[in-house]
Write a protein that holds these residues in place. Sequence first.
Motif, PDB file in Angstrom:
ATOM      1  N   ASP A  71       0.810  -1.224   0.000  1.00  0.00           N
ATOM      2  CA  ASP A  71       0.000   0.000   0.000  1.00  0.00           C
ATOM      3  C   ASP A  71       0.845   1.278   0.000  1.00  0.00           C
ATOM      4  O   ASP A  71       0.423   2.301  -0.529  1.00  0.00           O
ATOM      5  CB  ASP A  71      -0.909   0.056   1.246  1.00  0.00           C
ATOM      6  CG  ASP A  71      -2.206  -0.711   1.035  1.00  0.00           C
ATOM      7  OD1 ASP A  71      -2.392  -1.260  -0.076  1.00  0.00           O
ATOM      8  OD2 ASP A  71      -3.018  -0.769   1.976  1.00  0.00           O
TER       9      ASP A  71
ATOM     10  N   VAL B 113      -5.917   3.613  -1.225  1.00  0.00           N
ATOM     11  CA  VAL B 113      -5.842   2.793  -0.016  1.00  0.00           C
ATOM     12  C   VAL B 113      -7.182   2.841   0.698  1.00  0.00           C
ATOM     13  O   VAL B 113      -7.825   3.889   0.748  1.00  0.00           O
ATOM     14  CB  VAL B 113      -4.728   3.354   0.902  1.00  0.00           C
ATOM     15  CG1 VAL B 113      -4.674   2.601   2.207  1.00  0.00           C
ATOM     16  CG2 VAL B 113      -3.394   3.299   0.189  1.00  0.00           C
TER      17      VAL B 113
ATOM     18  N   HIS C 131      -1.026   4.305   6.507  1.00  0.00           N
ATOM     19  CA  HIS C 131      -0.383   4.674   5.244  1.00  0.00           C
ATOM     20  C   HIS C 131       0.403   5.973   5.410  1.00  0.00           C
ATOM     21  O   HIS C 131       1.596   6.048   5.081  1.00  0.00           O
ATOM     22  CB  HIS C 131      -1.498   4.820   4.187  1.00  0.00           C
ATOM     23  CG  HIS C 131      -1.029   5.167   2.821  1.00  0.00           C
ATOM     24  ND1 HIS C 131      -1.078   6.453   2.340  1.00  0.00           N
ATOM     25  CD2 HIS C 131      -0.524   4.407   1.832  1.00  0.00           C
ATOM     26  CE1 HIS C 131      -0.631   6.467   1.098  1.00  0.00           C
ATOM     27  NE2 HIS C 131      -0.290   5.234   0.755  1.00  0.00           N
TER      28      HIS C 131
END
Length: 215
Positions: free
Chosen positions: A164, A172, A180
Amino acid sequence: MNIDRTEKYIELTQRPLADHLEEIRERALSDGIPIIRPSVQGLLRFLMGYVRPENILEIGTAVGFSALLMHEYAPDARVTTIENYEPRLVKARENFDKYAGAGSKIELLEGDAAQILPELKDGGYDFIFLDSAKGQYITFLDDIIRLLAPGGMLVSDNVMQDGDVIESRYAVRRRDRTIHERMREYLREVSDSPYLESAVLPMADGVTVSYRKRD
Ligand code: SAH
Ligand code: MG
């Protein structure tokens, strides 16, 4: 690149694990407990023999697989490892009693790394393996830099967040966006820090290797 196939192939190229490690690994896999993948096992085996660390700190013990692996390949090193989840602590204690023995070189610190790291000694570790909750890596970094001896090495696992990290924030899933953002921040900081020299390795789920500059 298919990570699982690559990992399976890499596993075939490596010398087999010691029996007790193989046993713990198989049980962990069937119980759904996360442990380092074969390529990272290979990296740690390699680094233990080459760096020959004396004081290792691990953040994220789970059931003790990676701690026992480091102990196996750096038998003279003291290994300090931190875990806060009781069900895993039970198994980790059991595994350390059974396989690291009396007068053990492995010390298990029970509790939240966020509380424990500030209490540990400046420059006390020449090898740190960071493998806890990914969203917290960035908040641990200042302490980790303080704890690393000059020339000491930091290895961080799972920095790609299953791929990701390289995707745009919008690609995402919403619930993964905080991690993230934090992991991207970690990668920026670990790469930019004036105290560290780092490389990002696209192996397994992403690994960074860094060393504390001697300045
Ligand atoms: N290094 C292990 C796998 C660790 S999995 C191995 O390869 O064998 C990550 C572990 O970190 C989990 O067991 C989780 O409970 C623990 N963890 C996550 N955040 C933590 C924190 N803040 N303090 C202590 N342990 C933490
Ligand atoms: Mg990991």
